[in-house]
Scaffold this motif. Structure first.
Motif, PDB file in Angstrom:
ATOM      1  N   GLU A 177       7.394  -4.599  -5.098  1.00 21.80           N
ATOM      2  CA  GLU A 177       7.061  -4.316  -3.702  1.00 21.80           C
ATOM      3  C   GLU A 177       6.332  -2.986  -3.570  1.00 21.80           C
ATOM      4  OE1 GLU A 177       7.292  -6.059  -0.751  1.00 21.80           O
ATOM      5  OE2 GLU A 177       7.650  -7.682  -2.161  1.00 21.80           O
ATOM      6  N   SER A 227       2.461  -2.579  -2.270  1.00 18.40           N
ATOM      7  CA  SER A 227       2.099  -1.744  -1.122  1.00 18.40           C
ATOM      8  C   SER A 227       0.971  -0.775  -1.468  1.00 18.40           C
ATOM      9  CB  SER A 227       3.313  -0.972  -0.615  1.00 18.40           C
ATOM     10  OG  SER A 227       3.646   0.073  -1.510  1.00 18.40           O
ATOM     11  N   HIS A 238      -4.621  -5.630   0.300  1.00 16.29           N
ATOM     12  CA  HIS A 238      -4.122  -6.992   0.491  1.00 16.29           C
ATOM     13  C   HIS A 238      -4.977  -7.970  -0.290  1.00 16.29           C
ATOM     14  CE1 HIS A 238      -1.228  -5.695   3.375  1.00 16.29           C
ATOM     15  NE2 HIS A 238      -2.152  -5.147   4.129  1.00 16.29           N
TER      16      HIS A 238
END
Length: 126
Positions: free
Chosen positions: A58, A62, A66
């Motif tokens: 994760e 981040s 994207h």
């Protein structure tokens, strides 16, 4: 000469940066704990290994921009295919089987990059 001279001390400090000494924790209810245990068993990992992997994935996700979803990549592939097939057909140009197969190969090669570019363009307009 001292055992931990300046060079050795710096090397030791660098080596210790990789040690896992910081704790992160949370509380789970019985159902959540059961689900965690089942997932850890399924993956052949301890709770700690599983949780560490999830957290690190994760954190890494981040940091990166994207990525286009699989659906967007496939929609982009359809768009590329349509735009590259319809123009020659609309202008009366014949398309051989070999040309069509070549077009399919080109679409497969470029669909992910084109989808990423479209996503970046969309995000820049926001």
């Amino acid at each position: 000469m001292a055992i931990l001279g300046e060079k050795n001390l710096a090397a030791e400090m660098e080596r210790r940066k990789k040690f896992r000494v910081n704790h992160v924790g949370t509380k789970l209810n019985e159902a959540e704990l059961h689900d965690l245990e089942a997932l850890a068993a399924k993956r052949g990992q301890t709770h700690g290994e599983l949780i560490r992997g999830l957290i690190l994935r994760e954190v890494e996700a981040s940091r990166t921009t994207h990525r286009a979803s699989a659906e967007m990549v496939e929609i982009t592939a359809c768009r590329l295919l349509l735009t590259n097939v319809l123009r020659p057909l609309a202008t009366g140009q014949p398309m051989t089987e070999q040309a069509f197969d070549g077009l399919i190969d080109e679409v497969k090669k470029h669909k992910a990059r084109v989808a990423e570019d479209r996503l970046k363009e969309h995000q820049a307009r926001r």
